[in-house]
Design a protein around this motif. Sequence first.
Motif: not given
Length: 124
Positions: A33-35, A47-50, A92-100
């Motif tokens: 899952t990517i946020g 958190g913005v969107i996922c 802003a600085v926008y980051y993507c992140a992954a959760n399993p």
Amino acid sequence: QLQLVESGGGLVQPGGSLRLSCAASGFTLDYYTIGWFRQAPGKEREGVICINRRGDSTNYADSVRGRFTISRDNAKNTVYLQLNSLKPEDTAVYYCAANPLNFCSGSSTLYIYWGQGTQVTVSS
């Protein structure tokens, strides 16, 4: 090496659009899952969107509802964030992140891989 790399940020005028990309290397995004998160100067990361593994998306920031869209292209191992009708407060600085896990969360604690961030500046 497992990593996420964001790109596509920049300077845009109010009302403009950008498309951010989040590309993975060393692992397959299909199983994550990517946020997208963002952090404005002097503010906490939010958190913005996922998007989950099935492609279902969840908004966490009411201020972006109807303006930001998330999508994924598993063939390209990339997730996209389309930013429309941008406002100065989106800077802003926008980051993507992954959760399993196969569900979205606006909490950063579930995310195990993070990109380095890409700067979005909305200004005339």
